[in-house]
Design a protein around this motif. Structure first.
Motif, PDB file in Angstrom:
ATOM      1  N   TRP A 138       0.839  -1.209   0.000  1.00 47.68           N
ATOM      2  CA  TRP A 138       0.000   0.000   0.000  1.00 47.68           C
ATOM      3  C   TRP A 138       0.870   1.253   0.000  1.00 47.68           C
ATOM      4  CZ3 TRP A 138      -3.648  -1.786   4.539  1.00 47.68           C
ATOM      5  CH2 TRP A 138      -4.420  -2.863   4.091  1.00 47.68           C
ATOM      6  N   ALA A 142       0.908   3.922  -3.020  1.00 44.93           N
ATOM      7  CA  ALA A 142       0.485   5.300  -2.744  1.00 44.93           C
ATOM      8  C   ALA A 142       1.572   6.295  -3.125  1.00 44.93           C
ATOM      9  CB  ALA A 142       0.121   5.442  -1.267  1.00 44.93           C
ATOM     10  N   PHE A 157      -4.902   7.825  -0.208  1.00 45.19           N
ATOM     11  CA  PHE A 157      -5.413   6.881   0.776  1.00 45.19           C
ATOM     12  C   PHE A 157      -6.910   7.081   0.990  1.00 45.19           C
ATOM     13  CE2 PHE A 157      -1.033   5.974   1.972  1.00 45.19           C
ATOM     14  CZ  PHE A 157      -1.118   4.663   2.401  1.00 45.19           C
ATOM     15  N   ARG A 158      -7.336   8.330   1.044  1.00 42.68           N
ATOM     16  CA  ARG A 158      -8.740   8.613   1.332  1.00 42.68           C
ATOM     17  C   ARG A 158      -9.654   8.169   0.197  1.00 42.68           C
ATOM     18  NH1 ARG A 158      -7.822  13.272   2.636  1.00 42.68           N
ATOM     19  NH2 ARG A 158      -8.282  14.395   0.706  1.00 42.68           N
ATOM     20  N   PHE A 161      -8.406   3.745  -0.555  1.00 40.26           N
ATOM     21  CA  PHE A 161      -8.426   2.735   0.498  1.00 40.26           C
ATOM     22  C   PHE A 161      -9.788   2.750   1.200  1.00 40.26           C
ATOM     23  CE2 PHE A 161      -4.149   3.309  -0.655  1.00 40.26           C
ATOM     24  CZ  PHE A 161      -3.442   2.172  -0.301  1.00 40.26           C
TER      25      PHE A 161
END
Length: 223
Positions: A138, A142, A157-158, A161
């Protein structure tokens, strides 16, 4: 810059493999087991589903199992085999998928080698390897997307994920754990591992159906 980042990730994987070379040389993997995992990555990696942004394949569950079962060099080869199943998506997706998969597979396998006692891994050690490997993947993805697009890492991430994304990776970890236990070199073990992989195909239908429903609900709300 994005290709320089991939180069740095690839170099880190090579360094891990070089440091773990004595272990890999003293712990050769059965050829049939390596071949089985390579074929499994080729098949499951070709099955993908659209998520909020991007695609999600089932190759992660096989790569996770490879990190638990194989030495670091062979695990890296399994990760690099993703190149075979992503030939038509452009140079960046092909390179990014293969290099990052090879890197986190090498990291996970190296950690497994350190935690292995008397040739076996405890349940806690296997879970730790899978957790570390997925966190590394991850983070690398990212950072790579941030370098590539200029979007901030918190935003990536927002938006990516999501709960369904995390649930899918939780399923990958459980499937990898199960394959690592049943794949014991016997015909029954290969059959059970194949059943786990086949059952995983239902995950793509679940995620795809949920995404279609969300899109339809959004369109209806807009209307």
């Amino acid at each position: 810059m994005s290709y320089l980042y991939l180069g740095a990730v690839g170099v880190s994987a090579v360094i891990v493999d070089l440091l773990a070379r004595p272990y890999s040389a003293s712990h050769p993997d059965p050829a049939i087991e390596l071949f089985y995992l390579l074929v499994a990555v080729a098949i499951l990696g070709s099955v993908d589903v659209r998520i909020e942004r991007g695609r999600l394949t089932l190759s992660g569950l096989v790569i996770g199992a490879g990190a638990l079962l194989l030495n670091p060099i062979d695990s890296t080869i399994v990760g690099l085999s993703l190149t075979v199943v992503t030939p038509g998506r452009g140079r960046w997706p092909v390179a990014a998928n293969a290099v990052t998969a090879a890197a986190y597979a090498a990291f996970g396998s190296a950690i497994a080698a350190l935690l292995r006692h008397d040739g076996t891994l405890s349940l806690g050690a296997r879970l730790l390897v899978l957790l570390t490997m997925h966190l590394c993947s991850w983070a690398m993805v990212a950072i790579g997307l941030s370098v590539r697009s200029g979007e901030s890492i918190p935003s990536i991430f927002r938006h990516n994920f999501t709960p369904s994304f995390l649930l899918a990776f939780g399923y990958f970890a459980l499937a990898s754990l199960l394959i690592s236990y049943v794949l014991d070199g016997t015909a029954l073990g290969y059959l059970l591992a194949t059943i786990v992989c086949v059952l995983a195909l239902a995950l793509t239908d679940t995620i795809a159906g949920r995404r279609v429903r969300q899109v339809l609900e959004s369109e209806l709300s807009d209307a």
